[in-house]
Motif scaffolding. Structure first.
Motif, short mmCIF file in Angstrom:
data_model
loop_
_atom_site.label_atom_id
_atom_site.label_comp_id
_atom_site.label_asym_id
_atom_site.label_seq_id
_atom_site.Cartn_x
_atom_site.Cartn_y
_atom_site.Cartn_z
N LEU A 141 98.41 -33.55 177.18
CA LEU A 141 97.43 -32.57 176.72
C LEU A 141 96.02 -33.05 177.04
CD1 LEU A 141 97.01 -29.89 175.13
CD2 LEU A 141 96.74 -31.30 173.08
N TYR A 142 95.22 -32.16 177.64
CA TYR A 142 93.84 -32.48 177.98
C TYR A 142 92.91 -31.46 177.33
CZ TYR A 142 95.34 -35.83 181.52
OH TYR A 142 95.88 -36.90 182.16
N ARG A 143 91.69 -31.89 177.05
CA ARG A 143 90.71 -31.02 176.43
C ARG A 143 89.45 -30.95 177.28
NH1 ARG A 143 89.35 -28.77 171.51
NH2 ARG A 143 87.13 -28.69 171.00
N LYS A 144 88.92 -29.75 177.41
CA LYS A 144 87.68 -29.56 178.15
C LYS A 144 86.51 -29.92 177.25
CE LYS A 144 85.44 -26.22 181.20
NZ LYS A 144 85.49 -24.80 181.70
N TYR A 145 85.58 -30.73 177.77
CA TYR A 145 84.46 -31.20 176.96
C TYR A 145 83.16 -30.91 177.68
CZ TYR A 145 82.60 -34.02 173.11
OH TYR A 145 81.96 -34.43 171.97
N PHE A 146 82.04 -31.05 176.96
CA PHE A 146 80.75 -30.73 177.52
C PHE A 146 80.36 -31.76 178.59
CE2 PHE A 146 80.75 -29.41 173.03
CZ PHE A 146 80.56 -28.05 173.18
N LEU A 147 80.02 -31.26 179.78
CA LEU A 147 79.47 -32.08 180.87
C LEU A 147 80.36 -33.24 181.27
CD1 LEU A 147 75.74 -32.19 179.66
CD2 LEU A 147 76.79 -30.58 181.24
N THR A 148 81.67 -33.16 181.03
CA THR A 148 82.60 -34.22 181.42
C THR A 148 83.85 -33.58 182.00
OG1 THR A 148 83.69 -34.29 179.27
CG2 THR A 148 81.79 -35.75 179.58
N PRO A 149 84.62 -34.34 182.77
CA PRO A 149 85.91 -33.82 183.23
C PRO A 149 86.87 -33.63 182.06
CG PRO A 149 85.22 -35.75 184.49
CD PRO A 149 84.33 -35.66 183.29
N TRP A 150 88.08 -33.21 182.33
CA TRP A 150 89.08 -33.03 181.29
C TRP A 150 89.36 -34.36 180.60
CZ3 TRP A 150 91.05 -28.41 179.70
CH2 TRP A 150 90.82 -27.30 180.52
N LEU A 151 89.38 -34.36 179.28
CA LEU A 151 89.63 -35.56 178.50
C LEU A 151 91.08 -35.59 178.05
CD1 LEU A 151 86.43 -35.53 176.27
CD2 LEU A 151 86.76 -36.74 178.42
N ARG A 152 91.73 -36.74 178.17
CA ARG A 152 93.12 -36.84 177.74
C ARG A 152 93.18 -37.00 176.22
NH1 ARG A 152 98.21 -40.00 180.37
NH2 ARG A 152 99.67 -39.60 178.67
N CYS A 153 93.98 -36.17 175.58
CA CYS A 153 94.12 -36.23 174.12
C CYS A 153 95.13 -37.31 173.74
CB CYS A 153 94.59 -34.88 173.59
SG CYS A 153 93.46 -33.51 173.96
N VAL A 154 94.82 -38.06 172.69
CA VAL A 154 95.67 -39.16 172.26
C VAL A 154 95.95 -39.06 170.76
CG1 VAL A 154 94.85 -40.72 174.07
CG2 VAL A 154 93.69 -40.67 171.86
N GLY A 155 97.02 -39.74 170.34
CA GLY A 155 97.41 -39.77 168.94
C GLY A 155 96.76 -40.92 168.20
N PRO A 156 97.07 -41.07 166.90
CA PRO A 156 96.44 -42.11 166.07
C PRO A 156 96.66 -43.54 166.58
CG PRO A 156 97.55 -40.50 164.70
CD PRO A 156 97.95 -40.19 166.11
N ASN A 157 97.89 -43.88 166.98
CA ASN A 157 98.16 -45.24 167.44
C ASN A 157 97.40 -45.56 168.72
OD1 ASN A 157 99.90 -45.54 165.28
ND2 ASN A 157 101.74 -45.10 166.47
N GLN A 158 97.42 -44.62 169.65
CA GLN A 158 96.67 -44.83 170.89
C GLN A 158 95.17 -44.89 170.62
OE1 GLN A 158 98.31 -41.41 172.94
NE2 GLN A 158 99.45 -42.73 174.33
N ALA A 159 94.69 -44.06 169.72
CA ALA A 159 93.27 -44.05 169.38
C ALA A 159 92.83 -45.39 168.81
CB ALA A 159 92.97 -42.94 168.37
N SER A 160 93.65 -45.97 167.94
CA SER A 160 93.33 -47.27 167.35
C SER A 160 93.24 -48.35 168.43
CB SER A 160 94.39 -47.65 166.32
OG SER A 160 94.14 -48.93 165.79
#
Length: 208
Positions: A141-160
């Motif tokens: 899953l990717y999210r479109k963000y302001f002035l950046t390419p598509w960002l990869r969405c991550v879960g809690p463990n990956q975020a930590s």
């Protein structure tokens, strides 16, 4: 990286001609490397290799000589790394973080993939609003963000793990939350509670 066409330039006539089949690879080690390259070549729709002659490589030679002359007066330190295995030998890799199923991404993925919405009307409305800013690519899953390419969405463990690496990893400078979050976005990752999670985790950093 989804590269389909690759064009390589090398300064070794021997390497180029061995790949082109003009020269024969006789040494067993060279044969293994050649076999590995031929295996990798099949993953591209087209692959070409070209030998760059010394007369055509004057700029690179001049830059290398200039660097050696400019820094000749400085103390030099040679770093040596001993490789236990050749790159042609098969190696096993394990993910540092296991796949996470029940995360904030699950409702969005279910709506994008199957058209399923939560039973709660308020939650369903939120998913409808968020969904157009998201996209599934390569099963992630990717999210479109302001002035950046598509960002990869991550879960809690990956975020930590990402926060710890940005804060105290090899390139970490023990920066503040705002700086860490900005760096994570530049690296191409996203999750909703980025700032809150970063603040919470940085409070446990003993050096800070």
């Amino acid at each position: 990286m989804k590269i389909e066409h690759l064009q390589a330039f090398v300064d070794s006539q021997l390497v180029a001609n061995q790949l082109l089949g003009i020269f024969e690879a006789r040494q067993p080690t060279i044969q293994l490397y050649l076999s590995k390259v031929n295996e990798l070549m099949e993953s591209f729709r087209s692959f070409t290799i070209e030998h760059v002659r010394r007369s055509q490589n004057k700029k690179a030679d001049a830059l290398s000589k200039l660097a050696s002359i400019t820094f000749a007066h400085l103390a030099k330190e040679v770093l040596v790394e001993m490789l236990e295995k050749r790159s042609i030998e098969a190696q096993e890799f394990h993910d540092l973080v296991t796949n996470e199923e029940n995360t904030w991404m699950k409702p969005i993925r279910e709506y994008l993939e199957l058209g399923i919405l939560p039973e709660d009307k308020k939650e369903a409305r939120k998913i409808r609003i968020k969904a157009p800013s998201n996209k599934i690519m390569n099963e992630a899953l990717y999210r479109k963000y302001f002035l950046t390419p598509w960002l990869r969405c991550v879960g809690p463990n990956q975020a930590s793990m990402i926060i710890r690496e940005m804060h105290e990893g090899i390139c970490g400078l023990h920066s503040g939350p705002r700086s860490i979050v900005a760096k994570i976005l530049r690296m191409g990752y996203y999750w909703p509670a980025m700032h809150e999670d970063t603040v919470t985790l940085l409070r446990t950093c003993e050096p800070c």
